[in-house]
Design a protein around this motif. Structure first.
Motif, PDB file in Angstrom:
ATOM      1  N   UNK A 193     -30.186  11.151 121.547  1.00  0.00           N
ATOM      2  CA  UNK A 193     -30.139   9.750 121.135  1.00  0.00           C
ATOM      3  C   UNK A 193     -30.181   9.694 119.614  1.00  0.00           C
ATOM      4  N   UNK A 194     -29.113   9.185 119.050  1.00  0.00           N
ATOM      5  CA  UNK A 194     -29.053   9.006 117.601  1.00  0.00           C
ATOM      6  C   UNK A 194     -29.755   7.689 117.281  1.00  0.00           C
ATOM      7  N   UNK A 195     -30.687   7.727 116.329  1.00  0.00           N
ATOM      8  CA  UNK A 195     -31.503   6.544 116.031  1.00  0.00           C
ATOM      9  C   UNK A 195     -31.244   6.062 114.610  1.00  0.00           C
ATOM     10  N   UNK A 231     -33.879  15.089 111.746  1.00  0.00           N
ATOM     11  CA  UNK A 231     -32.849  14.423 110.954  1.00  0.00           C
ATOM     12  C   UNK A 231     -31.505  14.602 111.676  1.00  0.00           C
ATOM     13  N   UNK A 232     -30.672  13.563 111.646  1.00  0.00           N
ATOM     14  CA  UNK A 232     -29.408  13.650 112.379  1.00  0.00           C
ATOM     15  C   UNK A 232     -28.418  14.541 111.642  1.00  0.00           C
ATOM     16  N   UNK A 233     -27.783  15.460 112.375  1.00  0.00           N
ATOM     17  CA  UNK A 233     -26.791  16.343 111.752  1.00  0.00           C
ATOM     18  C   UNK A 233     -25.486  15.578 111.554  1.00  0.00           C
ATOM     19  N   UNK A 234     -24.623  16.095 110.711  1.00  0.00           N
ATOM     20  CA  UNK A 234     -23.311  15.481 110.535  1.00  0.00           C
ATOM     21  C   UNK A 234     -22.524  15.518 111.835  1.00  0.00           C
ATOM     22  N   UNK A 235     -22.733  16.598 112.598  1.00  0.00           N
ATOM     23  CA  UNK A 235     -22.011  16.786 113.856  1.00  0.00           C
ATOM     24  C   UNK A 235     -22.276  15.605 114.796  1.00  0.00           C
ATOM     25  N   UNK A 236     -23.551  15.271 115.024  1.00  0.00           N
ATOM     26  CA  UNK A 236     -23.831  14.204 115.987  1.00  0.00           C
ATOM     27  C   UNK A 236     -23.401  12.847 115.422  1.00  0.00           C
ATOM     28  N   UNK A 237     -23.513  12.706 114.104  1.00  0.00           N
ATOM     29  CA  UNK A 237     -23.095  11.422 113.536  1.00  0.00           C
ATOM     30  C   UNK A 237     -21.592  11.206 113.706  1.00  0.00           C
ATOM     31  N   UNK A 238     -20.820  12.265 113.499  1.00  0.00           N
ATOM     32  CA  UNK A 238     -19.372  12.044 113.632  1.00  0.00           C
ATOM     33  C   UNK A 238     -18.991  11.931 115.110  1.00  0.00           C
TER      34      UNK A 238
END
Ligand SMILES: Cc1cc2nc3c(=O)[nH]c(=O)nc-3n(C[C@H](O)[C@H](O)[C@H](O)COP(=O)(O)OP(=O)(O)OC[C@H]3O[C@@H](n4cnc5c(N)ncnc54)[C@H](O)[C@@H]3O)c2cc1C
Ligand code: SF4
Ligand code: SF4
Ligand code: FES
Lengths: 389, 289
Positions: free
Chosen positions: A202-204, A222-229
């Protein structure tokens, strides 16, 4: 994040479903009742839930005009469905509310008021269209000269956990209305659920100080770039897969100039004036008042309850209803939502949630009705004729 | 939480979307006609009474029965007395009719936008009333007469169903005797005692002595009557933005929250009940709005 340095707003983090359970528990400890979607009688409704396991885990909904059913999904997503028949107005703007009581004392009477203190509520799974609906209700109910006190106090007592929509429904058109599928504001935290080979994450994103302080109790990564994209990709795909769409160009003017379009007769013949659409709509706010007494007429009370512009009583004045025909009532509803709302409250009254389409027993579709008016717009006809010359 | 509009809240008495009804006591009852009566009320809690503008209305609550919108029909210069004139048509107005001197009612208000009596200064004034529609116009007439020098010619055209239905008869006779006010009364159906005009009120417009290019018209009555009145005034050469009408719609809250009183984009309770005809012209002649 290993060190507990203070996060700032909109600093993306990632949590697991177990951490979401912890997050709910934290809110419960701070006195919040957790309200979220849950399956009841084969429908996803809103009710108090104990934790993420009460959510419709692994369920999705199939929606179309006058059609709704639940289906199993291949995964155990927590938020793999869209909106059900109920909306958050059920809590913010209760279907029934006592306004006051009065007691008679000989020829006089005295008013007493004991409106309940609104409870602390944490809303879980508020969709972007519903955030937009709440913002609309804020303007309608607290933005004018007179304000709805119960609503205002309940809003102040509400914590909002929004969820971005990666799986739009068959009657959704938030992308047309500019309200989704990604939440932009109005939440304390917002989740984007990503279920794939890398797991269930779950991205928050935090949107308020209250959200930040609730999140600080978790040790979130911390959210990685991978999950954000990945999330960005899911959301932009969702925007392109809406079940419905609505062309909003010039819509207010289109409707105003077509008040007398004969096309309204066609929809008037189908509409049952059952009021389902207004009851499921997250922005419909009309109410009626009811005055009653006890048998001895010593005590009286006034309640307000949701009302609908589809009833005959709604517009009754001495001599009869102002809008006796189904056609005029449907026209009133649609024109209010999509045109008059702009004049009254500075935005459309429709957020594109699709509920009125799904729950209309005869499958009347607001997006199709607008299309039909557009096609039968005499002004448009002249324009095309001219351009043909 | 996030996002609530910030503003100074009006004291709503803590009641959701409502202000609480305040106690008023009936001090005098006049029976105007067989079905219409006028109440003189005094505030049970406030010595200063209820300040209001001509054309504004209150929500009047009869204990246990219900609440109805009623225009204020008294003199705005005498706010210590609240005056309402009511025609009996149903449960609430019927219950109100059965109350006696000394009984209490609840009042919320005053609400809405009234007649443009200040903006109209320097002009001729044409007041056109049908039936109970004279009640909301009476405060405007009191104001015009109290500030007589500020206006040009003042004309009152009033239509009632029969001579027995004529409202405020004594006052009309007194006004008719004045040299600075033109009063014309007409009835739909006369009787043997009636020597006056017979016919609908709009037939009085053509020969009425006012300057259509420098006049403001104030109209209240049934919607059809107002429609014909507007036509007659237009025919005489009046501008639509000099014509004002008072609209009637179902009302539950009076404060722009219940949604019942909508007329197109307007809330009759808060944007009206008095509107310039200019603002309504696109909808006024359409059906079932
Ligand atoms: C701004 C305004 C000013 C008014 N001023 C006056 C006045 O000065 N004198 C007067 O006699 N009448 C006036 N009326 C009309 C009066 O409000 C109705 O006659 C009254 O509501 C009828 O209620 P009832 O219960 O007696 O009868 P019913 O007609 O049986 O009404 C039942 C219910 O319907 C609603 N309702 C019915 N008619 C109306 C209506 N015309 N407007 C709004 N709601 C209605 C009410 O909630 C009422 O409780 C005014 C109306 C408005 C909107
Ligand atoms: S009108 Fe229909 S689609 Fe629009 S917000 Fe209301 S229920 Fe949702
Ligand atoms: S549009 Fe459909 S849901 Fe709405 S009142 Fe008509 S039949 Fe009922
Ligand atoms: S009377 Fe409630 S909105 Fe006008």
């Amino acid at each position: 994040m290993t060190n507990k340095a203070r996060r700032s707003l909109h600093e993306p983090a990632v949590i697991s479903t177990a951490q979401l359970a912890q997050f709910f528990a934290g809110l419960s400890e701070s006195g919040y009742r957790i309200i979220g979607p849950t399956v009841r009688d084969d429908v996803i409704i809103l009710d108090e839930i104990a934790g993420p396991t009460d959510l419709p885990v692994g369920w999705t909904d199939r929606q179309d005009a006058a059609a709704y059913h639940l289906e199993r999904m291949p995964n155990s997503a927590l938020f793999g469905y869209v909106v059900g028949p109920q909306s958050w107005k059920k809590y913010l703007y209760p279907p029934r509310l006592e306004l006051w009581q009065a007691a008679r004392n000989k020829r006089a009477f005295e008013l007493k008021q004991k409106q309940p203190e609104p409870p602390k509520l944490a809303f879980v799974g508020v969709r972007p269209c519903e955030l937009a609906a709440i913002e609309i209700l804020d303007r309608v109910l607290t933005g004018g000269e007179f304000s709805d006190e119960y609503y205002r106090r309940q809003r102040e007592n509400t914590f909002i956990i929004a969820v971005n929509c990666t799986e739009p429904g068959g009657t959704c058109f938030c992308a047309s209305m500019g309200t989704g599928p990604r939440a932009r504001h109005g939440y304390d935290i917002v989740l984007t659920e990503v279920v794939d080979d890398s797991g269930h994450r779950l991205l928050v994103d935090t949107g308020s100080e209250a959200g930040l302080s609730a999140m600080s109790k978790l040790t979130a990564e911390r959210a990685s770039n991978e999950i954000q994209s990945r999330a960005d990709e899911l959301l932009s795909r969702a925007a392109g897969r809406m079940g419905r769409s609505l062309d909003t160009a010039d819509l207010r003017e289109l409707l105003y100039r077509n008040i007398e379009n004969v096309y309204w007769d066609r929809v008037g013949k189908r509409c049952l004036t059952c009021a389902n659409c207004t009851l499921v709509c997250p922005t419909c706010f009309c109410f009626a008042t009811e005055d009653t007494t006890d048998l001895e007429a010593h005590r009286a009370r006034r309640e307000r309850r949701w009302d609908s512009c589809f009833t005959m009583d709604f517009s009754y004045i001495h001599g009869g209803s102002v809008r006796p025909s189904a056609k005029s009532r449907y026209r009133q509803w649609l024109t209010h939502k999509l045109a008059a709302w702009h004049d009254q409250f500075g935005s459309s009254g429709c957020v594109g949630c699709g509920r009125c389409i799904t729950w209309c027993p005869v499958g009347i579709d607001i997006t199709e009705e607008v299309c039909a008016i557009r096609e039968h717009d005499p002004a448009q006809a002249t324009v095309t004729e001219e351009s043909n010359i | 939480m996030a996002g609530l509009p910030e503003k100074d809240l009006v004291d709503t008495g803590g009641i959701s979307g409502m202000i609480a009804p305040r106690p008023f006591v009936i001090r005098r009852i006049e029976r105007d006609t067989a079905d219409t009566f006028t109440l003189r009320l005094k505030s049970g809690s406030d010595r200063n009474g209820l300040h209001f503008e001509p054309g504004q209305f209150n929500m009047l609550y009869v204990f246990g029965v219900g609440e109805v919108p009623l225009s204020i029909s008294g003199d705005p210069a005498k706010p210590q007395f609240l005056v309402h004139t009511t025609r009996v048509v149903g449960p609430v107005t019927g219950a109100l009719h059965r109350l006696k001197t000394g009984d209490m009612v609840g009042i919320r208000g005053p609400f809405g936008k009234g007649w443009p009596v200040d903006e109209a200064e320097g002009n001729d004034i044409v007041v056109i009333a049908g039936g109970i529609g004279l009640a909301p116009l009476r405060p405007a007439l009191y104001h015009l007469l109290a500030h007589r020098k500020k206006y040009g010619r003042i004309v009152l055209l009033y239509g009632a169903r029969t001579p027995a239905d004529i409202l405020y008869r004594r006052e009309l006779e007194k006004w008719r005797a004045r040299f600075d006010l033109e009063v014309e009364v007409t009835v739909d159906r006369g009787d043997e005692s009636w020597w006056g005009n017979v016919g609908v009120v709009t037939t009085l417009v053509p020969r009425s002595p006012f300057d259509p290019l420098n006049a403001v018209a104030l109209i209240c009555g049934p919607e059809v009557m107002m429609r014909f009145a507007v036509m007659a005034l237009r025919k005489k050469g009046m501008n639509i933005d000099d014509i004002y009408v008072s609209m009637e719609r179902n009302m539950k809250c009076g404060v722009g929250l219940c949604g019942h009183c909508q007329f197109g984009p307007k809330f009759v309770c808060k944007n009206g009940p008095v509107f310039s005809y200019e603002t309504l012209k696109n909808l006024f002649n359409k059906r079932e709005i």
